[in-house]
Design a protein around this motif. Structure first.
Motif, short mmCIF file in Angstrom:
data_model
loop_
_atom_site.label_atom_id
_atom_site.label_comp_id
_atom_site.label_asym_id
_atom_site.label_seq_id
_atom_site.Cartn_x
_atom_site.Cartn_y
_atom_site.Cartn_z
N ILE A 33 7.06 -37.20 -25.24
CA ILE A 33 8.01 -36.11 -25.06
C ILE A 33 9.45 -36.63 -25.03
O ILE A 33 10.35 -36.06 -25.65
CB ILE A 33 7.69 -35.32 -23.77
N VAL A 82 13.44 -34.37 -26.13
CA VAL A 82 13.53 -33.37 -25.05
C VAL A 82 14.32 -33.96 -23.88
O VAL A 82 14.23 -35.15 -23.61
CB VAL A 82 12.12 -32.94 -24.60
N LEU A 103 13.47 -32.08 -18.22
CA LEU A 103 12.41 -31.19 -18.70
C LEU A 103 11.16 -31.98 -19.06
O LEU A 103 10.03 -31.51 -18.86
CB LEU A 103 12.90 -30.39 -19.90
N SER A 104 11.34 -33.20 -19.59
CA SER A 104 10.20 -34.05 -19.91
C SER A 104 9.41 -34.40 -18.66
O SER A 104 8.17 -34.31 -18.63
CB SER A 104 10.67 -35.34 -20.59
N THR A 135 9.39 -32.76 -15.80
CA THR A 135 8.78 -31.54 -15.27
C THR A 135 7.53 -31.18 -16.06
O THR A 135 6.50 -30.79 -15.49
CB THR A 135 9.78 -30.38 -15.32
N GLY A 136 7.59 -31.29 -17.39
CA GLY A 136 6.44 -30.93 -18.24
C GLY A 136 5.23 -31.81 -17.97
O GLY A 136 4.09 -31.32 -17.86
N TRP A 158 3.77 -30.96 -14.61
CA TRP A 158 3.02 -29.69 -14.70
C TRP A 158 1.61 -29.95 -15.26
O TRP A 158 0.63 -29.44 -14.72
CB TRP A 158 3.77 -28.71 -15.59
N MET A 159 1.54 -30.76 -16.31
CA MET A 159 0.23 -31.09 -16.89
C MET A 159 -0.66 -31.81 -15.89
O MET A 159 -1.85 -31.53 -15.77
CB MET A 159 0.42 -31.95 -18.15
N GLY A 216 13.01 -32.80 -11.71
CA GLY A 216 11.83 -33.16 -12.50
C GLY A 216 11.13 -34.39 -11.96
O GLY A 216 9.90 -34.45 -11.91
#
Length: 433
Positions: A17, A22, A26-27, A29-30, A33-34, A291
């Motif tokens: 990512i 990105v 945000l990277s 956080t993503g 989240w996963m 993040g």
């Protein structure tokens, strides 16, 4: 799927990512989240909301946007430009002459900024055209500026120290105090290198300007008074115990506004640009912090901190070997991430291991800042290199090459604070007593 495979998969996802362009925040956080969604029974939305709010609402963190704003004000007003006029007469007699204005200017500005990139841009705006015009070798001008501007991270107030203090739950005021002597040590190493180079290559050093009397030097130094007053107000309020780091940041903002207004260099456009510049930079940092806090929580669910600590424990490393391993780890990481991302992404994982090894968290904070400084001048993600590339038009590889001596001097500084830890710890202990 075992813990090692999970960790490897999450790391690969993060690198993929990040590599796609990105934003770092945000990277992080993503990927978090996963991790929470796939490997935890807790609702990811709830975990993210609580963690992001907790990381963003810290009172200690308030110092960060204020110090950034102060640096933006100085960058856009005449306060920074006056420093060169005040410094130049005093260094004419030293081997290397005006090259020392890069080091001394960065040291002074670092004490009122906190940002390595801001220090590089501000001092570079003054010294690059002036030293080039006077005939100083470009490789020395750019190299010493790139190295010395990293002092913006080490000499308090420092943005990266605030981030480390929040992430590692360490006193920011003690970190600020601990950074004074290492910062001066590094500045002395840089100036020593300039003297060494000048003695070996005297033919490349332009002749001195006409002799100036002591009284003329004093008269020129009057332009330094506003900056010195601001440093005294900010650091003096912290060291005397009158103000916390956050309150001192507010003092710095008010002081820079007052001084620039009295000088006549503050107007509505400058005020607006400084405020918006600080807002944009802080929002970027805050997103990364949020993040990283969420990712740290997710890594806790996966068990990465515990497994990493256990793995390092099985290696049987001595304290010195652990420090060397961490230095190499941070230098490699710095080739791909900026300093703030490095700190917030790793502290939650590394601090248990560091504390278990009996390493002082204040000393470790200064060690981390020094190693992050190295990352500022290592490609491909060296912020100072990007700043200088924009200012000089030179290739990134050329700038990195001429900056390598400064990198090795930073390695020497790390070795010195390890052999003589009192360089870091003496002043905080003295102030505590």
């Amino acid at each position: 799927m075992n813990d090692l495979a999970i960790t490897a998969a999450l790391l690969a996802a993060l690198l993929l990512i990040l590599g796609s362009g990105v934003w770092v925040g945000l990277s992080l956080t993503g990927v978090a989240w996963m991790a929470v969604t796939l490997f935890s029974s807790r609702p990811a939305g709830d975990a993210m909301a609580v963690t992001v709010w907790g990381s963003s609402s810290s009172w200690t963190l308030t110092a960060l946007p204020l110090f950034i704003w102060m640096g933006e004000i100085l960058f856009r007003t005449r306060l920074s430009q006056d420093m060169f006029k005040g410094l130049a007469p005093w260094v004419q007699g030293l081997p290397g002459r005006l090259l020392h204005t890069n080091v001394i200017g960065c040291t002074i500005f670092a004490a009122v900024s906190g940002s390595s990139a801001a220090t590089c841009a501000t001092i570079g705006k003054m010294t690059l055209p002036e030293l080039t015009r006077r005939g100083y070798p470009e490789h020395m001008v750019v190299g010493t500026l790139a190295g010395a501007s990293t002092l913006g991270l080490l000499i308090p107030p420092s943005i990266i120290m605030i981030v480390y203090g929040v992430a590692a739950e360490v006193s920011i005021s003690k970190l600020f105090i601990a950074g004074v002597f290492p910062g001066l040590l590094l500045a002395a190493l840089f100036s020593g290198y300039i003297i060494f180079w000048a003695l070996r290559h005297p033919e490349q050093v332009p002749a001195a300007d006409g002799k100036t009397t002591f009284m003329e030097k004093i008269a020129s130094s009057r332009s330094l008074i506003p900056v010195v007053l601001l440093i005294a107000a900010v650091l003096g309020s912290i060291y005397s115990g009158v103000a916390t780091a956050t309150e001192a940041a507010a003092v710095g903002v008010v002081g820079s506004l007052v001084l620039s207004t009295l000088q006549g260099s503050m107007n509505w456009a400058t005020f607006r640009d400084a405020l918006m510049g600080a807002t944009r930079l802080y929002c970027m940092i805050a997103l990364i912090l949020a993040g990283a806090a969420f990712l740290t929580l997710a890594m806790g669910y996966v068990g990465l901190p515990r497994h990493l600590a256990e793995w390092i424990g099985t290696l049987g490393l001595s304290r010195a070997q652990l420090i060397v391993a961490l230095a190499v780890f941070f230098i490699i990481l710095g080739c791909f991430l900026d300093g703030i991302s490095m700190v917030v992404l790793t502290m939650g994982v590394l601090m248990p291991t560091v504390q278990a090894a009996g390493i002082d968290p204040i000393w470790f904070g200064i060690f981390v800042v020094l190693v992050v400084e190295m990352a500022q001048i290592t490609p491909p993600v060296g912020f100072n290199l990007f700043v200088l590339q924009g200012m000089t038009g030179r290739q990134l590889t050329w700038i990195a090459k001429v900056t390598m001596p400064m990198f090795f001097l930073m390695c020497a500084a790390v070795a010195l604070i390890y052999v003589f830890p009192g360089i870091v710890t003496w002043l905080p202990q003295k102030m505590a007593n």
